[in-house]
Motif scaffolding. Structure first.
Motif, PDB file in Angstrom:
ATOM      1  N   ALA A 312       0.845  -1.199   0.000  1.00  0.00           N
ATOM      2  CA  ALA A 312       0.000   0.000   0.000  1.00  0.00           C
ATOM      3  C   ALA A 312       0.873   1.238   0.000  1.00  0.00           C
ATOM      4  O   ALA A 312       1.936   1.276   0.619  1.00  0.00           O
ATOM      5  N   VAL A 313       0.419   2.273  -0.695  1.00  0.00           N
ATOM      6  CA  VAL A 313       1.176   3.515  -0.828  1.00  0.00           C
ATOM      7  C   VAL A 313       0.243   4.679  -0.553  1.00  0.00           C
ATOM      8  O   VAL A 313      -0.874   4.726  -1.065  1.00  0.00           O
ATOM      9  N   GLY A 314       0.685   5.619   0.263  1.00  0.00           N
ATOM     10  CA  GLY A 314      -0.075   6.848   0.465  1.00  0.00           C
ATOM     11  C   GLY A 314      -0.791   6.891   1.793  1.00  0.00           C
ATOM     12  O   GLY A 314      -0.955   5.876   2.482  1.00  0.00           O
ATOM     13  N   PRO A 315      -1.265   8.076   2.181  1.00  0.00           N
ATOM     14  CA  PRO A 315      -2.013   8.231   3.427  1.00  0.00           C
ATOM     15  C   PRO A 315      -3.409   7.634   3.310  1.00  0.00           C
ATOM     16  O   PRO A 315      -3.859   7.288   2.219  1.00  0.00           O
ATOM     17  N   SER A 316      -4.106   7.547   4.418  1.00  0.00           N
ATOM     18  CA  SER A 316      -5.391   6.858   4.439  1.00  0.00           C
ATOM     19  C   SER A 316      -6.432   7.525   3.550  1.00  0.00           C
ATOM     20  O   SER A 316      -7.313   6.847   3.019  1.00  0.00           O
ATOM     21  N   HIS A 317      -6.338   8.825   3.340  1.00  0.00           N
ATOM     22  CA  HIS A 317      -7.355   9.517   2.530  1.00  0.00           C
ATOM     23  C   HIS A 317      -7.044   9.442   1.045  1.00  0.00           C
ATOM     24  O   HIS A 317      -7.879   9.832   0.226  1.00  0.00           O
ATOM     25  N   ASP A 318      -5.865   8.994   0.684  1.00  0.00           N
ATOM     26  CA  ASP A 318      -5.491   8.897  -0.732  1.00  0.00           C
ATOM     27  C   ASP A 318      -4.508   7.741  -0.860  1.00  0.00           C
ATOM     28  O   ASP A 318      -3.309   7.913  -0.680  1.00  0.00           O
ATOM     29  N   ARG A 319      -5.027   6.576  -1.154  1.00  0.00           N
ATOM     30  CA  ARG A 319      -4.202   5.374  -1.081  1.00  0.00           C
ATOM     31  C   ARG A 319      -4.260   4.590  -2.384  1.00  0.00           C
ATOM     32  O   ARG A 319      -5.283   4.546  -3.074  1.00  0.00           O
ATOM     33  N   ALA A 320      -3.123   3.998  -2.726  1.00  0.00           N
ATOM     34  CA  ALA A 320      -3.032   3.115  -3.882  1.00  0.00           C
ATOM     35  C   ALA A 320      -2.481   1.775  -3.416  1.00  0.00           C
ATOM     36  O   ALA A 320      -1.774   1.694  -2.408  1.00  0.00           O
ATOM     37  N   TYR A 321      -2.818   0.720  -4.159  1.00  0.00           N
ATOM     38  CA  TYR A 321      -2.375  -0.635  -3.824  1.00  0.00           C
ATOM     39  C   TYR A 321      -1.709  -1.260  -5.042  1.00  0.00           C
ATOM     40  O   TYR A 321      -2.219  -1.150  -6.154  1.00  0.00           O
ATOM     41  N   THR A 334       3.145  -6.006 -12.762  1.00  0.00           N
ATOM     42  CA  THR A 334       2.689  -5.447 -11.494  1.00  0.00           C
ATOM     43  C   THR A 334       1.445  -4.620 -11.758  1.00  0.00           C
ATOM     44  O   THR A 334       1.399  -3.833 -12.707  1.00  0.00           O
ATOM     45  N   VAL A 335       0.430  -4.797 -10.920  1.00  0.00           N
ATOM     46  CA  VAL A 335      -0.857  -4.117 -11.067  1.00  0.00           C
ATOM     47  C   VAL A 335      -0.995  -3.092  -9.950  1.00  0.00           C
ATOM     48  O   VAL A 335      -0.634  -3.355  -8.801  1.00  0.00           O
ATOM     49  N   ILE A 336      -1.514  -1.924 -10.286  1.00  0.00           N
ATOM     50  CA  ILE A 336      -1.721  -0.853  -9.314  1.00  0.00           C
ATOM     51  C   ILE A 336      -3.182  -0.427  -9.346  1.00  0.00           C
ATOM     52  O   ILE A 336      -3.728  -0.154 -10.414  1.00  0.00           O
TER      53      ILE A 336
END
Length: 449
Positions: A312-321, A334-336
């Protein structure tokens, strides 16, 4: 037009990133904010699927934590796999035998599934992984890493433009066309119209202003994606009936690029591409298989989370996986999952994956494809696909693959990929996941759930 990119806090690299499955989620204190926002449904689904995953896999945690490669995973019985995994993926593990001469044994050191070289390795362990919903399939055999390649060339990244002196894209004002609505220009990025189009009504280029295709930082990637967002918006304003966007980035000739200078392509079509229609097809497959509680993308994220492959990348209000595919179309796929081309977390994930592949795994040529984005606004695709439910309420999805070594003259696409619809896995997905989790930005997993 992308000043908002500079207003976001860009996430910097951290020496490690923890696995989502190793922590029990805590209830967020910003639930009301999520509930009041347009992203509430997405937040709810992500929290629900991760919580379900942790509960469903509790009794299998010990065995799954011992899994370090795709061969060990394939040896597990279906009953030992989390339901989220077994409902989508099927595994087959077997032995392929052949008789070899003493000369072959001396010439090649074959490798068994245990990773140990053995003279008696005429029996090779082969694993196939099949996505039962999309029917994507990959085959793995460690012995293939010893396969000889007679067609070789120097492993050198050569610039045919003579150090950018003959580069059209460096002199874009004179040697690139512009779209009918003009150009979009930022600090690091400028758009052009593709002079040789294969899509109508809109087919454009997003150019880095610097020359070298492998030298880019996170801010430059963020502006690349932000500019693409605004190009889609401008294109749809000019062509309201064109509702199908796609972003692609081919790096160097093995990946399909015709120019050395780093650039991406953007398409807006009146005709749906297969990546657009597949969303509806996969949802129908999910319902036919009795798996229609979660969307397909949410179910896939749940499956990969249960395997410990999600970063997981980013803070809780703006997150990507992001996660490496266990049915890769090409090596190291790799899938995002993200929310928007304007998302700082999504840009950080795309940049982080690419820099990990380039800097840690020696990738020099790659493809990036992004679909599911809205042309107008920074939310999910619902506003964009008015009256068309093919990609409604799906996240923005980026897929990144390596296209092999520069030293190889042989194509990485053969008859198996072209006609059989399967692919050969080279790098183990668990190795890709380990590299990503080591190099990607650190996140507070508990705060995300």
């Amino acid at each position: 037009m992308c000043n908002q990119v500079h207003d976001h806090q860009i996430i910097t690299s951290s020496p490690f990133c923890t696995r989502l499955t190793r922590h029990r989620p805590k209830r967020p204190n910003n639930l009301k904010t999520c509930r009041d926002s347009a992203l509430f449904s997405k937040c709810f689904v992500v929290r629900r699927l991760l919580k379900t995953c942790l509960v469903a896999t509790a009794e299998n945690t010990h065995s799954l934590e011992q899994i370090t490669n795709i061969f060990q995973l394939a040896r597990l019985q279906p009953s030992e796999l989390p339901t989220s995994v077994s409902s989508i993926f099927s595994f087959a593990l077997g032995t392929a035998d052949c008789h070899v001469t003493p000369q072959l044994i001396q010439k090649f050191v074959l490798v068994t599934a245990s990773g140990l070289p053995e003279e008696a390795s005429q029996a090779q362990t082969v694993v196939s992984v099949t996505n039962k919903i999309t029917h994507q399939q990959a085959w793995f055999n460690k012995a293939r890493t010893q396969k000889p390649q007679l067609f070789q060339q120097p492993d050198i990244l050569s610039d045919p433009t003579v150090a950018k002196q003959q580069c059209d894209f460096c002199n874009w004002q004179a040697y690139t066309a512009s779209d009918v609505f003009g150009r979009i220009e930022t600090t690091y990025i400028v758009t052009a119209s593709n002079l040789f189009k294969y899509c109508e009504p809109c087919h454009g280029l997003i150019l880095f202003k610097h020359h070298h295709p492998l030298q880019f930082d996170q801010q430059q990637v963020a502006e690349l994606l932000c500019t693409a967002h605004h190009w889609f918006a401008a294109s749809q304003q000019a062509h309201p009936k064109a509702n199908y966007p796609f972003f692609l980035w081919n790096c160097l000739p093995r990946a399909g690029a015709s120019q050395f200078h780093g650039h991406a392509q953007v398409m807006l079509s009146k005709v749906a591409l297969p990546c657009h229609t597949q969303a509806a097809m996969t949802e129908n497959e999910m319902k036919a298989a009795g798996l229609g509680v979660l969307t397909y993308q949410a179910s896939v994220l749940e499956a990969y989370t249960s395997l410990g492959l999600v970063t997981a990348v980013g803070p809780s209000h703006d997150r990507a996986y992001c996660y490496p595919s266990i049915t890769p179309l090409k090596d190291m796929e790799t899938v995002i999952h993200g929310t928007s081309l304007l998302s700082s977390a999504f840009a950080a994930a795309v940049h982080g994956v690419l820099r990990t592949l380039i800097d840690q795994m020696e990738v020099t040529t790659f493809n990036v494809g992004i679909s599911g984005m809205a042309a107008v606004g920074n939310d999910l695709a619902a506003d964009f696909h008015r009256g068309d439910k093919t990609t409604r309420n799906t996240p923005v999805i980026a897929r990144i693959v390596s296209r092999g070594k520069l030293s190889s003259q042989a194509s990485d696409f053969g008859g198996l990929e072209v006609f059989a619809g399967a692919s050969i896995g080279h790098t183990d997905p668990f190795d890709v996941a380990a590299a990503l989790q080591k190099a990607m930005p650190k996140v507070d997993n508990a705060a995300a759930l």
